[in-house]
Design a protein around this motif. Structure first.
Motif, PDB file in Angstrom:
ATOM      1  N   CYS A  32      37.825  33.553  35.320  1.00 15.65           N
ATOM      2  CA  CYS A  32      37.964  32.127  35.639  1.00 15.65           C
ATOM      3  C   CYS A  32      36.731  31.364  35.189  1.00 15.65           C
ATOM      4  O   CYS A  32      35.878  31.013  36.004  1.00 15.65           O
ATOM      5  CB  CYS A  32      38.222  31.881  37.114  1.00 15.65           C
ATOM      6  N   GLU A  44      48.642  30.468  44.045  1.00 16.13           N
ATOM      7  CA  GLU A  44      47.215  30.818  44.053  1.00 16.13           C
ATOM      8  C   GLU A  44      46.790  31.386  45.401  1.00 16.13           C
ATOM      9  O   GLU A  44      45.940  32.273  45.472  1.00 16.13           O
ATOM     10  CB  GLU A  44      46.356  29.597  43.738  1.00 16.13           C
ATOM     11  N   TRP A  98      51.205  30.324  33.790  1.00 16.05           N
ATOM     12  CA  TRP A  98      51.612  31.112  34.952  1.00 16.05           C
ATOM     13  C   TRP A  98      52.989  30.633  35.436  1.00 16.05           C
ATOM     14  O   TRP A  98      53.929  31.414  35.602  1.00 16.05           O
ATOM     15  CB  TRP A  98      50.538  30.910  36.013  1.00 16.05           C
ATOM     16  N   CYS A 113      43.111  34.406  33.742  1.00  8.68           N
ATOM     17  CA  CYS A 113      43.078  34.298  35.197  1.00  8.68           C
ATOM     18  C   CYS A 113      43.669  35.528  35.914  1.00  8.68           C
ATOM     19  O   CYS A 113      44.843  35.857  35.735  1.00  8.68           O
ATOM     20  CB  CYS A 113      43.870  33.059  35.605  1.00  8.68           C
ATOM     21  N   LEU A 147      37.216  37.153  40.529  1.00  6.92           N
ATOM     22  CA  LEU A 147      37.879  36.800  41.771  1.00  6.92           C
ATOM     23  C   LEU A 147      38.761  37.942  42.258  1.00  6.92           C
ATOM     24  O   LEU A 147      38.730  38.305  43.432  1.00  6.92           O
ATOM     25  CB  LEU A 147      38.698  35.521  41.594  1.00  6.92           C
ATOM     26  N   ILE A 170      35.974  20.355  39.669  1.00  7.64           N
ATOM     27  CA  ILE A 170      36.387  21.201  38.539  1.00  7.64           C
ATOM     28  C   ILE A 170      36.845  20.375  37.333  1.00  7.64           C
ATOM     29  O   ILE A 170      36.803  20.830  36.196  1.00  7.64           O
ATOM     30  CB  ILE A 170      37.489  22.196  38.990  1.00  7.64           C
ATOM     31  N   MET A 226      34.008  31.245  42.207  1.00 12.87           N
ATOM     32  CA  MET A 226      35.030  31.830  43.070  1.00 12.87           C
ATOM     33  C   MET A 226      34.426  32.880  44.005  1.00 12.87           C
ATOM     34  O   MET A 226      33.420  33.497  43.671  1.00 12.87           O
ATOM     35  CB  MET A 226      36.083  32.535  42.202  1.00 12.87           C
ATOM     36  N   TYR A 279      44.266  35.747  39.029  1.00 14.63           N
ATOM     37  CA  TYR A 279      45.301  35.352  39.993  1.00 14.63           C
ATOM     38  C   TYR A 279      46.651  35.460  39.285  1.00 14.63           C
ATOM     39  O   TYR A 279      47.615  35.987  39.832  1.00 14.63           O
ATOM     40  CB  TYR A 279      45.134  33.885  40.401  1.00 14.63           C
ATOM     41  N   ASP A 288      45.637  27.816  32.677  1.00 15.33           N
ATOM     42  CA  ASP A 288      46.327  29.053  33.073  1.00 15.33           C
ATOM     43  C   ASP A 288      47.511  28.794  34.000  1.00 15.33           C
ATOM     44  O   ASP A 288      48.523  29.481  33.946  1.00 15.33           O
ATOM     45  CB  ASP A 288      45.348  30.025  33.757  1.00 15.33           C
ATOM     46  N   VAL A 289      47.350  27.762  34.861  1.00 17.89           N
ATOM     47  CA  VAL A 289      48.425  27.516  35.830  1.00 17.89           C
ATOM     48  C   VAL A 289      49.738  27.168  35.134  1.00 17.89           C
ATOM     49  O   VAL A 289      50.823  27.532  35.592  1.00 17.89           O
ATOM     50  CB  VAL A 289      48.050  26.419  36.855  1.00 17.89           C
ATOM     51  N   ASN A 301      36.707  28.470  34.443  1.00 20.70           N
ATOM     52  CA  ASN A 301      36.838  27.106  34.964  1.00 20.70           C
ATOM     53  C   ASN A 301      36.053  26.887  36.252  1.00 20.70           C
ATOM     54  O   ASN A 301      35.613  25.799  36.545  1.00 20.70           O
ATOM     55  CB  ASN A 301      38.317  26.800  35.226  1.00 20.70           C
ATOM     56  N   ASN A 302      35.917  27.948  37.009  1.00 20.48           N
ATOM     57  CA  ASN A 302      35.173  27.852  38.259  1.00 20.48           C
ATOM     58  C   ASN A 302      33.786  28.469  38.148  1.00 20.48           C
ATOM     59  O   ASN A 302      33.131  28.681  39.153  1.00 20.48           O
ATOM     60  CB  ASN A 302      35.941  28.545  39.382  1.00 20.48           C
ATOM     61  N   GLN A 362      42.823  21.865  36.986  1.00 19.09           N
ATOM     62  CA  GLN A 362      41.892  22.968  37.223  1.00 19.09           C
ATOM     63  C   GLN A 362      41.768  23.884  36.013  1.00 19.09           C
ATOM     64  O   GLN A 362      40.706  24.428  35.738  1.00 19.09           O
ATOM     65  CB  GLN A 362      42.341  23.762  38.450  1.00 19.09           C
ATOM     66  N   CYS A 363      42.847  24.095  35.279  1.00 18.36           N
ATOM     67  CA  CYS A 363      42.823  25.006  34.129  1.00 18.36           C
ATOM     68  C   CYS A 363      44.177  25.005  33.442  1.00 18.36           C
ATOM     69  O   CYS A 363      45.158  24.520  34.006  1.00 18.36           O
ATOM     70  CB  CYS A 363      42.526  26.433  34.588  1.00 18.36           C
TER      71      CYS A 363
HETATM   72  S1  SF4 Z   1      41.157  27.736  38.208  1.00 18.65           S
HETATM   73 FE1  SF4 Z   1      40.633  29.829  37.690  1.00 18.65          FE
HETATM   74  S2  SF4 Z   1      41.366  31.083  39.397  1.00 18.65           S
HETATM   75 FE2  SF4 Z   1      42.342  29.088  39.559  1.00 18.65          FE
HETATM   76  S3  SF4 Z   1      44.276  29.373  38.513  1.00 18.65           S
HETATM   77 FE3  SF4 Z   1      42.840  28.556  37.005  1.00 18.65          FE
HETATM   78  S4  SF4 Z   1      41.937  30.332  35.981  1.00 18.65           S
HETATM   79 FE4  SF4 Z   1      42.970  31.024  37.856  1.00 18.65          FE
END
Ligand code: SF4
Lengths: 414, 261
Positions: free
Chosen positions: A359, A63, A137, A92, A388, A328, A276, A94, A133-134, A361-362, A130-131
């Protein structure tokens, strides 16, 4: 009302040592990945970094790389490559910029630190606090590098943190241990883990102190500075060099307060930033607000790297708590209370909500929060659409007009 | 005896540039509008000259100019500039005093601005990134239907039967229209449906409580849009005189206020 003259942006002197420290951090990772002198773990930004460090891993945070791709504006060229692979432009950015960077073999680390590539991982560790997506990813890289992928699935939308939450999480943290032992060929040293956690906690206290100095009016630091200076708290928590850095930075900021030196000259308005940053527009936004004597003094974002619950007798419970207490992870009531307190503590005049397209989430504007808080606090706010990293989702003109209208509204009410 | 002073407001919008001249009492004495084109400063000057001609004044009579709109920073002869959010509020409050919710449907964006009794802004919001629901949307649909934009209002008024366009996106809405054309739906119903869809987008922005006023180029050219909004909110929506000039009038009134302070 339009202010075209460049604002005086007070440069923070500790930026030099901070950049040097970040340079050291990246060079160590580069060296380890090239020579095998240490194992490299990739970790999500609010993932189990302490545990990894206790095993002797050097920890790399994709990130953080994502943010560098955004601020260097490389992201716009790289995101389409990930989109073409089936990673939607709506997820996301990122993730999409980082995957694009991998596919196109381009990284800002080359220019900044002469690194050919990001350091290859020996293990990947995520936390879905946090989400989701990580996890996707890191799964991409698991397939690419064929290395173990471990993770913690944290509950979301949490109100009070209960024993049930913690029991489940502690179990998950403990389940990471055998995999990490296997990768490193060593046993977990609990004393070392305690030491790392102690250092990480000291880093939290140091970073929190820095952020809280901004309660002073005028503030010696802006949110935009904070997004840069939080680097060590993100990537080097658990390493004493981060603790030392925040001592240096807070000494500088305290001296500024003592001398009445403001980050934004003639600070007149104090704003809160939720969501963000728009990394590719960080400087523009800093200058825009600065020119209007508006200091963005506090944010949800910069406060996301404060882990006070780490101070717990049981290291596993400490981590489970610390990585769940975060904004979050929490429910809407908690978030509303949190923002209300921030507005009070920092003497906020107006709120800026960034509705970042990729995002959610943020982004805290999507369930009526700005309207509810405006009714409760009687403060003006603006919600702007952006992203972001993906500047295709950002309209310069609309955003500037909305920011400017917010400042005008304060002038009007004054 | 000093010559009477006049004040100028310039609103450089995404599609049209408007100029209003007011006298020292805030009465509009001249106005002009032209497509914004590519050289905003040039267009603004051209509008100013036309407005001066209408008011039978020389340039020297204008003692202060305030610009607003997307191109506000491009007006070289402006003494100050403010956002269109501010100026629309001022312009609308001038005609319709009291607390109100102002809806401005412009060429490329929509604004909802809530004003208190004194005309001070309570809050505001703008449409999301897409131009669906703005003037640009109507223009796109006109193009698709091979109609002159000027004919849209008459067609919309000629029927109560509106097709439902459900797409957010302008491009998808055009595809929906293709489907309607294929099944033989009358063009007038599609046009009315387009206006309905514009209003639906606006109603997604704010609950529109209390007195509602509608301004901007879209209602200036298509008064039926105000009827549709009135029907949807269940009460008469106010439209100030010259709704396309609300922002420019507001800017001129700001110039007057600044000049008298
Ligand atoms: S919290 Fe948002 S910016 Fe951070 S990794 Fe997850 S989706 Fe991406």
């Amino acid at each position: 009302m339009s202010e075209d003259k460049k604002p005086v942006i007070k440069k923070i002197q500790s930026t030099g040592p901070m950049r040097a420290l970040m340079g050291e951090y990246f060079m160590e990772l580069d060296e380890a990945a090239k020579t095998g002198s240490a194992k490299v773990a990739w970790c999500t930004s609010v993932g189990p970094a302490e545990l990894l460090r206790a095993f002797g891993f050097l920890v790399y945070f994709p990130e953080n790389h994502g943010a560098l791709l955004g601020s260097s504006r490389l992201a716009s060229d790289l995101i389409p490559a990930a989109n073409a692979l089936g990673y939607s432009p709506d997820i996301c950015s990122y993730l999409t910029s980082d995957v694009g960077s991998y596919l196109k073999k381009q990284t800002p680390l080359s220019r900044a630190f002469g690194m050919e590539t990001v350091p290859k991982p020996d293990v990947l560790a995520y936390n879905t606090n946090q989400c989701r997506d990580v996890q996707d990813w890191f799964s991409f890289y698991q397939r690419e590098f064929d290395v173990p992928l471990v993770g913690v699935d944290t509950m979301r939308n949490v109100g009070d943190i209960t024993k049930d939450h913690l029991d489940g999480l502690v179990g998950q943290y403990k389940a990471l241990v055998p995999v990490l032992e296997e990768v490193t060929g060593t046993r977990l040293d609990l004393d070392r883990l305690r030491e790392v956690i102690r250092s990480s906690y000291q880093c939290t206290l140091g970073w929190k102190k820095v952020l809280r100095i901004a309660e002073q009016a005028p503030s010696p630091i802006t949110f935009f500075d904070g997004t840069i200076h939080m680097g060590p708290a993100v990537v080097l928590r658990g390493d004493d060099r981060a603790v030392a850095y925040y001592e240096t930075l807070s000494a500088e900021l305290e001296a500024r307060v003592a001398d009445g030196v403001a980050a934004v000259e003639d600070e007149k308005w104090r704003f809160y930033w939720d969501g963000m940053p728009v990394w590719g527009k960080l400087r523009d936004h800093a200058e825009f607000f600065g020119a209007r004597k508006a200091c963005v003094v506090a944010s949800t974002y910069c406060n996301s790297w404060i882990f006070e619950d780490l101070a717990h007798d049981d290291p596993f419970e400490g981590m489970a708590r610390a990585y769940t207490e975060l904004f979050i992870v929490r429910n809407e009531e908690f978030k509303e209370r949190y923002l209300t307190n921030m507005v009070r503590d920092y003497g906020i005049n107006g709120l800026v909500y960034h509705d970042s397209k990729t995002c959610p989430n943020n982004a805290n504007n999507r369930y009526g929060m700005p309207q509810r808080l405006a009714r409760k606090l009687g403060l003006p706010y603006v919600v702007f659409q952006g992203d972001l990293n993906d500047l295709r989702m950002y309209s310069e003109e609309q955003t500037r007009t909305q920011f400017e209208a917010l400042v005008e509204q304060l002038h009007e009410q004054a | 005896m000093t010559a009477p002073a006049y004040f100028c407001g310039v609103d450089v919008g995404a599609s049209a540039t408007k100029v209003v001249l007011v006298d020292a009492r805030g009465n509009a004495v001249g106005m002009a509008v032209n497509p914004s084109g590519v050289d905003y400063d040039q267009t603004a000057r051209q509008c100013l000259d036309q407005a001066l001609l209408e008011a039978d004044l020389q340039r020297e009579a204008v003692v202060r100019t305030v610009s607003t709109g997307y191109g506000r920073t491009n007006v070289s002869f402006a003494d100050d500039s403010l956002t269109e959010i501010h100026c629309h509020g001022v312009g609308c409050h001038h005609h319709i005093p009291g607390a109100l919710t102002l809806v401005d449907i412009g060429g490329q964006d929509n604004k909802v601005i809530r004003l208190d009794d004194h005309g001070r802004r309570v809050d505001f919001c703008m449409n999301r990134k897409c131009a669906a629901g703005t003037g640009a949307f109507i223009e796109e649909i006109a193009l698709r239907l091979d109609l002159d934009v000027g004919d849209m209002d008459g067609l919309a008024q000629s029927t109560d039967d509106a097709v439902r366009l459900s797409s957010f996106c302008t491009v998808f809405a055009k595809t929906e229209i293709l489907a309607h054309l294929r099944t033989g739906v009358a063009v007038a119903s599609i046009v009315r449906g387009t206006f309905e869809s514009v209003i639906t987008r606006v109603l997604e922005m704010d609950p529109l409580d209390g007195t509602v006023a509608l301004t901007g180029g879209v209602v200036a050219h298509n008064p039926t849009v105000a009827d549709i909004l009135s029907a949807r909110v269940g009460r008469t929506v106010e439209v100030p005189p010259h709704p396309q000039f609300t922002g420019a009038l507001g800017a001129a009134l700001v110039a007057l206020k600044q000049g008298s302070d």
